[in-house]
Design a protein around this motif. Structure first.
Motif, PDB file in Angstrom:
ATOM      1  N   ALA A  78      46.123  42.777  24.478  1.00 10.51           N
ATOM      2  CA  ALA A  78      45.568  44.142  23.588  1.00 10.51           C
ATOM      3  C   ALA A  78      44.948  44.968  24.793  1.00 10.51           C
ATOM      4  N   ASN A  79      44.992  44.566  26.062  1.00  7.62           N
ATOM      5  CA  ASN A  79      44.070  45.319  27.112  1.00  7.62           C
ATOM      6  C   ASN A  79      42.660  45.288  26.748  1.00  7.62           C
ATOM      7  N   LEU A  80      42.364  44.403  25.994  1.00  5.05           N
ATOM      8  CA  LEU A  80      40.782  44.106  25.942  1.00  5.05           C
ATOM      9  C   LEU A  80      39.882  43.984  27.106  1.00  5.05           C
ATOM     10  N   ASP A  81      40.348  43.305  28.361  1.00  8.71           N
ATOM     11  CA  ASP A  81      39.914  42.993  29.682  1.00  8.71           C
ATOM     12  C   ASP A  81      39.956  44.357  30.201  1.00  8.71           C
ATOM     13  N   LYS A  82      40.448  45.582  29.584  1.00 10.80           N
ATOM     14  CA  LYS A  82      40.300  46.790  30.416  1.00 10.80           C
ATOM     15  C   LYS A  82      39.264  47.965  29.587  1.00 10.80           C
ATOM     16  N   ARG A  83      38.764  47.354  28.383  1.00 12.50           N
ATOM     17  CA  ARG A  83      37.928  48.175  27.716  1.00 12.50           C
ATOM     18  C   ARG A  83      36.536  47.828  27.502  1.00 12.50           C
ATOM     19  N   PRO A  84      35.712  48.695  27.606  1.00 14.42           N
ATOM     20  CA  PRO A  84      34.215  48.613  27.595  1.00 14.42           C
ATOM     21  C   PRO A  84      33.703  47.695  26.115  1.00 14.42           C
ATOM     22  N   PRO A  85      32.911  47.087  26.078  1.00 10.42           N
ATOM     23  CA  PRO A  85      32.055  46.352  27.139  1.00 10.42           C
ATOM     24  C   PRO A  85      32.532  45.272  27.990  1.00 10.42           C
ATOM     25  N   TRP A  86      33.854  44.887  27.607  1.00 14.31           N
ATOM     26  CA  TRP A  86      34.408  43.617  27.815  1.00 14.31           C
ATOM     27  C   TRP A  86      34.692  43.749  29.382  1.00 14.31           C
ATOM     28  N   ASN A  87      35.263  44.945  29.855  1.00 13.49           N
ATOM     29  CA  ASN A  87      35.527  44.810  31.357  1.00 13.49           C
ATOM     30  C   ASN A  87      34.200  44.788  32.281  1.00 13.49           C
TER      31      ASN A  87
END
Length: 320
Positions: free
Chosen positions: A104-113
């Motif tokens: 889901a590309n959560l690793d590229k979305r703030p604040p997770w990135n």
């Protein structure tokens, strides 16, 4: 990994771990029951050996499980091998959820990135610290020089002690039912005992009759040997290592009492006895120098403090 370990421990607790019973201070801990001995495998286990299976039928090999466990802290690796079903379930759930998050590309979305970047930085920084420490070498020449130039660090002193306790509420009886001394009374008494010893009274006799440390009092005040790395308060160690053989200290005040200390013997430990300590001291000194250099290099001067004032959360406005 710190967050993973914390979550894992919490999850294991929720899965029905038995809480550790609280034991009153001074109560001997109950014996720890060793896990039952495991039967030796009939066939040697290789990395390709299947050692577990998931509910959906997927097989797990020893190599796969070793790889999964490798990222755990040592204490959790031990826990994992004691309860492999619970720990593997938790870790495999984490792996699945992490894979779904990446899809889901959560690793590229703030604040997770930003969080991932910070945690990666922490892990790599710790790896660099460990690597630097492991590479510090100390020559034999440096070891001997450290030993010869710092003899006070390697002294050990055999002492006798008289310990008088005092109480902030002296009207209340002590553990033995007797009236406690106030701080003023204890100071006057320890001063008087010191005068008697200087006048020729036997230290051991006065220790037996007066010291509140009953263990050492029964041995004429013998308190054993104190070294620089012994776990005693610094004021006590400072007084001990200032003594020459046969000398007696001034009363040393601590939180709940006074100590009168006599040095029965002062001995310099041999180089062989303290070599490991010398090596560790030098390695720590060199590591500290490295850290101080980094701190000096990255010292920050704030030019605009107003910018760094914590920002308040937005407030809802009252509609009128």
């Amino acid at each position: 990994m710190k967050y993973l370990a914390t979550s894992l421990l919490f999850s294991l607790f929720l899965c029905g771990q038995t809480p550790t019973p609280q034991v009153a201070p001074g109560t001997p801990a109950p014996p720890v029951e060793a896990p039952p001995p495991q039967a030796a495998p009939a066939v040697p286990i290789t990395p390709d050996t299947v050692v577990a299976e998931l509910a959906d039928g997927k097989k797990l090999t020893a190599g796969e499980i070793d790889h999964i466990f490798a990222g755990l802290p040592p204490q959790l690796q031990q826990q994992a091998r004691m309860q492999p079903d619970k720990v593997l379930m938790q870790l495999l759930m984490y792996r699945y959820m992490a894979e779904q998050a990446e899809k889901a590309n959560l690793d590229k979305r703030p604040p997770w990135n930003a969080t991932l970047e910070f945690q990666r930085m922490q892990v790599l920084a710790q790896a660099e610290v460990n690597e630097y420490k492991d590479k510090i070498q100390v020559s034999q020449e440096d070891q001997e020089k450290q030993y010869k130039e710092n003899p006070d660090r390697f002294k050990q002193v055999k002492v006798k002690v008289i310990h008088l306790t005092f109480s902030a509420t002296p009207d209340k009886p002590g553990p033995d039912g007797k009236k406690m001394l106030s701080e003023t009374e204890a100071k006057a008494k320890i001063d008087e005992l010191r005068k008697q010893i200087l006048a020729g009274e036997d230290f051991g006799k006065l220790a037996r009759e007066n010291s509140d440390d009953k263990t050492s009092a029964a041995k004429d005040g013998d308190y054993g040997t104190i070294k620089q790395n012994s776990p005693y308060p610094e004021p006590v160690k400072k007084a001990v290592f200032a003594l020459k053989e046969g000398e007696m200290s001034e009363p040393v005040k601590q939180a709940n009492g006074f100590y009168l200390i006599r040095a029965d013997s002062v001995v310099l430990q041999s180089f062989g006895e303290v070599r490991a300590q010398v090596i560790e001291e030098l390695r720590q000194e060199r590591f500290n120098e490295w850290m101080k250099g980094l701190q000096a290099r990255f010292t920050v001067k704030v030019d605009n403090p107003a910018y760094f004032v914590p920002k308040r959360a937005p407030q809802l406005q009252t509609v009128r």
